[in-house]
Design an enzyme around this catalytic site. Structure first.
Site, PDB file in Angstrom:
ATOM      1  N   ALA A  75      65.110  51.161  49.677  1.00  0.00           N
ATOM      2  CA  ALA A  75      64.321  51.855  50.907  1.00  0.00           C
ATOM      3  C   ALA A  75      65.380  52.866  51.805  1.00  0.00           C
ATOM      4  O   ALA A  75      64.781  53.787  52.260  1.00  0.00           O
ATOM      5  CB  ALA A  75      63.687  50.689  51.914  1.00  0.00           C
ATOM      6  N   THR A  76      66.445  52.475  51.792  1.00  0.00           N
ATOM      7  CA  THR A  76      67.253  53.715  52.185  1.00  0.00           C
ATOM      8  C   THR A  76      67.126  54.924  51.670  1.00  0.00           C
ATOM      9  O   THR A  76      66.967  55.942  52.428  1.00  0.00           O
ATOM     10  CB  THR A  76      68.797  53.257  52.343  1.00  0.00           C
ATOM     11  OG1 THR A  76      68.736  52.037  52.978  1.00  0.00           O
ATOM     12  CG2 THR A  76      69.848  54.164  52.862  1.00  0.00           C
ATOM     13  N   THR A 243      68.905  58.299  35.165  1.00  0.00           N
ATOM     14  CA  THR A 243      68.028  57.145  34.134  1.00  0.00           C
ATOM     15  C   THR A 243      67.462  56.098  35.163  1.00  0.00           C
ATOM     16  O   THR A 243      68.278  55.533  36.008  1.00  0.00           O
ATOM     17  CB  THR A 243      69.196  56.652  33.222  1.00  0.00           C
ATOM     18  OG1 THR A 243      69.605  57.648  32.401  1.00  0.00           O
ATOM     19  CG2 THR A 243      68.508  55.624  32.167  1.00  0.00           C
ATOM     20  N   CYS A 329      72.079  45.295  58.973  1.00  0.00           N
ATOM     21  CA  CYS A 329      72.854  46.368  58.653  1.00  0.00           C
ATOM     22  C   CYS A 329      73.609  46.885  59.672  1.00  0.00           C
ATOM     23  O   CYS A 329      74.453  47.879  59.668  1.00  0.00           O
ATOM     24  CB  CYS A 329      71.807  47.555  58.444  1.00  0.00           C
ATOM     25  SG  CYS A 329      70.383  46.784  57.201  1.00  0.00           S
TER      26      CYS A 329
HETATM   27  N1  PMP Z   1      63.657  49.831  56.457  1.00  0.00           N
HETATM   28  C1  PMP Z   1      63.969  48.680  56.970  1.00  0.00           C
HETATM   29  C2  PMP Z   1      62.523  48.213  58.172  1.00  0.00           C
HETATM   30  C3  PMP Z   1      64.693  47.423  56.656  1.00  0.00           C
HETATM   31  O1  PMP Z   1      64.627  46.328  57.263  1.00  0.00           O
HETATM   32  C4  PMP Z   1      65.578  47.719  55.669  1.00  0.00           C
HETATM   33  C5  PMP Z   1      66.669  46.783  55.037  1.00  0.00           C
HETATM   34  N2  PMP Z   1      67.334  46.234  56.255  1.00  0.00           N
HETATM   35  C6  PMP Z   1      65.633  49.072  55.168  1.00  0.00           C
HETATM   36  C7  PMP Z   1      64.654  50.035  55.520  1.00  0.00           C
HETATM   37  C8  PMP Z   1      66.767  49.485  54.104  1.00  0.00           C
HETATM   38  O2  PMP Z   1      66.454  48.925  52.827  1.00  0.00           O
HETATM   39  P1  PMP Z   1      67.466  48.832  51.694  1.00  0.00           P
HETATM   40  O3  PMP Z   1      68.187  47.750  51.802  1.00  0.00           O
HETATM   41  O4  PMP Z   1      66.605  48.682  50.372  1.00  0.00           O
HETATM   42  O5  PMP Z   1      68.162  50.090  51.506  1.00  0.00           O
END
Ligand code: PMP
Length: 384
Positions: A75-76, A243, A329
Site C-alpha cells: 500500500a505504500t 516482473t 510504522c
Molecule cells: N495505509 C494504512 C492505513 C496502513 O495501515 C498501512 C500499513 N501500516 C499502509 C498504508 C502501508 O501499507 P504497506 O505496509 O503495505 O506498505
C-alpha cells in the site's frame, strides 16, 4: 490469526499471520509455477493466468472490473502512485491538493513531496471522533483542486469515514477532482462496492488481510490517468513496470477471495472480541478509549494517562501479549492522529492500539485487559 504457544497476538493492524493456504500457494508458485508471466511459452502463460486469476479475485472483493486492478509492492507504493502519479497527471488543471490530516504517512509524505513540485497541500483535521465530515471536505475543494485523499478506516483508532458521502461532496463541488481512498484497514473487513463508490483510486495491502508482506493493489477507475513512478518495462500497461511478484500476487488473490466469503463471520467475531475488550478495559482505573464508539471493531485505541505507551507495551510483552503503541510504522513518534483529534499530550503518549483477528479468542482479550489492569497497578505503584 492467533500467535503460537503462549503468545497472544493483538497487533493485527500492523500485520497478520499469512493464511496457511496462501503460504502453500506461494511455495507452489515459487517452486513449480515459477515462469515469468511475460514469457511466450507455456510456463509463462500459466504464470500469467495465475496473475489474471488473482486480478479477478481482487476485483471480486472490491466489486470492480479486473482491468481496474494494478498490482504493486504494497500500500505504500499504491498510495504513492495514486497521490504523486495522480497529481502529476492533473498538473495542467490545477495545483491544489486536499488531504485528511489523519492519513497514513505513505499518503501524507507523498503529498508533502508534491509541495516541492509547486503543489499547495491543504490538510483537513479530523473531528474529536477521528473522522472527516462531508461538509468539511466540500469546503476544502475549489476549481483548482486536482486531488482529494481520505482513508476509509484509520489505522490508529479504527475510525471509519463515510467515503460515499465524502466523495460525493467532493465530486459535487468539482467533478474533475481525483478522489483517492486508502482502504488498507477496511478492505476485506467492510463491504465495498466500487461500482457504486465515487472514488477514482483505492489502495489495499496484502499483509493486512492474511496474504504476505510486500504485495498490494491499487484500484484505478477506467479512464482515470496516472503517471507512472517507475520506468523500464511494459508490464501492467507500463504503469507499473517490472516482473510481477507472481507468488505473492496469487496469494493476495486467494486471501481477497476468502475475505469476501468470510467477511460477515469474521466481522461478527471481531465485534464480539471488541465488545468484551471495551467492557473490561473500562473497568480499569483511569483507562479511556480513544476510538469512537462506532469505530471498526478490528481496532481499539486505549490510554491510561500518565503511563507511557512503551512501558505498558513491554509489560504486556513480558506476559506474552503483543500490541502496538499507535501505528507500527511510526516507532516512538507522537501520534499525529490522536494529536489532531485534540487529545491531551498525556493521553497521546499513553496510547496503545489493540487490533484483532478472527482467530483471537474471547479469553485472549480478557487476559489482555486483565494484564493491562495489572500493569497499570504495578507500574503506577513503582512510580510512587
Ligand atoms: N495505509 C494504512 C492505513 C496502513 O495501515 C498501512 C500499513 N501500516 C499502509 C498504508 C502501508 O501499507 P504497506 O505496509 O503495505 O506498505
Amino acid at each position: 490469526m492467533a500467535a503460537e504457544g503462549n503468545t497472544i497476538y493483538l497487533d493485527n493492524a500492523a500485520t497478520t499471520r499469512c493464511d496457511p493456504e496462501a503460504a502453500q500457494l506461494v511455495m507452489q508458485m515459487l517452486t513449480r509455477e515459477y515462469g515469468n508471466p511475460s514469457s511466450l511459452h507455456a510456463m509463462g502463460f500459466r504464470a500469467e493466468q495465475q496473475v489474471e486469476r488473482a486480478r479477478a479475485q481482487v476485483a471480486g472483493l472490491l466489486k470492480s472490473d479486473p482491468k481496474e486492478i494494478l498490482f504493486t509492492s504494497g500500500a505504500t507504493e499504491s498510495n504513492n502512485l495514486a497521490v504523486i502519479g495522480g497529481a502529476r497527471a492533473m498538473r495542467r488543471r490545477g495545483s491544489r491538493i486536499a488531504v485528511f490530516a489523519a492519513e497514513h504517512a505513505s499518503v501524507l509524505e507523498a503529498a508533502r513531496h508534491l509541495e516541492a513540485e509547486g503543489f499547495e497541500v491543504c490538510l483537513l483535521p479530523p473531528g474529536p471522533d477521528g473522522r472527516l465530515s462531508p461538509a468539511q471536505a466540500a469546503e476544502a475543494v475549489d476549481e483548482k483542486t486536482v486531488l482529494f485523499c481520505c482513508m476509509l478506516v484509520n489505522n490508529e483508532t479504527g475510525a471509519v469515514n463515510d467515503i460515499a458521502a465524502i466523495a460525493a461532496a467532493v465530486k459535487a463541488k468539482n467533478p474533475r477532482t481525483l478522489f483517492h481512498c486508502d482502504a488498507v484497514q477496511g478492505a476485506g473487513k467492510l463491504p465495498l462496492s466500487l461500482k457504486k463508490l465515487p472514488v477514482d483510486t483505492l489502495s489495499l495491502s496484502g499483509h493486512k488481510l492474511y496474504a504476505p508482506k510486500g504485495v498490494g493493489a491499487l484500484f484505478i477507475r477506467s479512464r482515470v490517468r496516472l503517471l507512472p513512478l517507475l520506468y523500464g518495462g511494459a508490464q501492467q500497461g507500463g504503469l507499473r513496470p517490472g516482473t510481477e511478484n507472481t507468488a505473492h500476487i496469487a496469494a493476495l488473490g486467494l486471501a481477497c477471495e476468502r475475505a469476501g466469503m468470510k467477511m460477515q463471520e469474521r466481522f461478527e467475531k471481531a465485534q464480539q472480541l471488541c465488545r468484551i475488550f471495551r467492557e473490561k478495559i473500562l473497568q480499569v482505573e483511569g483507562a479511556c478509549i480513544n476510538s469512537p464508539t462506532d469505530a471498526s471493531p478490528y481496532i481499539v485505541n486505549v490510554s491510561i494517562p500518565g503511563l507511557r505507551s512503551e512501558t505498558l507495551l513491554h509489560f504486556l510483552e513480558s506476559r506474552g501479549i503483543f500490541v502496538s503503541s499507535g501505528s507500527a510504522c511510526k516507532k516512538g513518534a507522537r501520534s499525529h492522529v490522536l494529536s489532531a483529534m485534540g487529545l491531551s499530550p498525556e493521553r497521546v503518549d499513553s496510547a496503545l492500539r489493540i487490533s484483532f483477528c478472527p482467530d483471537n479468542m474471547p479469553q485472549d482479550v480478557e487476559k489482555a485487559a486483565a494484564c493491562i489492569a495489572e500493569g497499570a497497578a504495578t507500574l503506577a505503584r513503582a512510580r510512587r
